[in-house]
Design an enzyme around this catalytic site. Structure first.
Site: not given
Ligand code: IPE
Ligand code: IPE
Ligand code: MG
Length: 249
Positions: A22, A27, A70
């Site tokens: 995850d 990021w 998702n």
């Protein structure tokens, strides 16, 4: 050699490590880049962690790559993830073979785009005789899907008279899960600082040691894996007993 690696007791490795990869999006955002850049960079971590786990002697590594939830992401991100999956599998088959790693999946592949499913089936077929480690990709996977599916499969057997309701026990139930031929993970790692399970391996992690790290998945390197394993090796796994009952190795 890594200092951390040298500290690991090779005789007490988890046989099966499960990871919730995850933090790709956050990021990327921290780099001022679009989310998809995080997913692409995350593949580097997948490669490094797979090799590190295999080299250590871990037998099963299960990576959460796409959950049933998702699909609710923006369509462009879903498409990018599916494309990345095909490209990565195609590119990595030779490396998996040279490292003697077998590819497997858990999840409902029938809902994946044709190209993604084909690439996966091809990868599974081409690596099926490898024996050093099994890399399990959880794709279009969720625990609730898996548990409902197992219940349905069992009910059908009862309906057909192949099984009696009284015969249903934990072993029978486990045999109908997607992980029927995989031992339960001893260690579950989640990156990115989130403290939740997100519908992952609920049955299988009943007694897993949970390890959470703030490191985002694209930054997760072999040393982070070693750190998690060392943490695991310093825990006392009591399985309901008391300390004094455990035999010290
Ligand atoms: C994990 O990273 C990858 C998948 C779920 C496919 P995320 O995409 O969830 O990244 P964050 O959690 O939004 O940062
Ligand atoms: C879990 O991550 C699924 C994968 C890593 C594939 P998510 O980022 O989708 O989880 P939530 O929605 O934040 O719980
Ligand atoms: Mg996330």
């Amino acid at each position: 050699m890594s200092v951390l690696l040298a500290e690991i007791d090779k005789n007490r490795l988890p046989k099966h490590i499960a990871i919730i990869m995850d933090g790709n999006g956050r990021w990327a955002k921290s780099q001022g880049m679009p989310r998809v850049f995080g997913h692409k960079t995350g593949v580097t971590s997948v490669r490094e962690i797979t090799e590190a786990a295999a080299q250590l002697g871990v037998e099963f590594l299960t990576l959460y790559a796409f959950s049933t939830e998702n699909w609710n992401r923006p369509p462009a991100e879903v498409t990018a993830l599916m494309t990345l999956l095909v490209e990565t599998i195609k590119r990595e088959i030779n490396t998996l073979n040279s490292n003697n790693i077998r590819l497997k999946t858990i999840g409902d592949l029938s809902q994946l785009p044709e190209r993604s499913r084909k690439a996966l089936e091809d990868g599974i077929e081409k690596t099926k005789n490898n024996s050093r480690m099994t890399l399990v990709l959880a794709l279009n996977y969720s625990s609730r899907w898996e548990i409902v599916r197992a219940s349905r499969l069992i009910a059908k057997k009862v309906e057909a008279g192949e099984l009696k309701a009284d015969q249903i026990d934990e072993d029978v139930f486990k045999a109908h899960l997607a992980t029927y031929d995989i031992p339960d993970p001893e260690l579950l790692i989640r990156t990115s600082g989130e403290l939740r399970i997100s519908n992952y391996l609920l049955w299988q992690i009943a007694y897993a040691e949970l390890y959470f790290t703030d490191v985002f998945w694209p930054d997760f390197r072999a040393d982070h894996l070693y750190k998690a394993i060392l943490d695991y090796q310093n825990r006392e796994r009591r399985f309901g007993k008391i300390s004094e009952q455990l035999v010290n190795p």
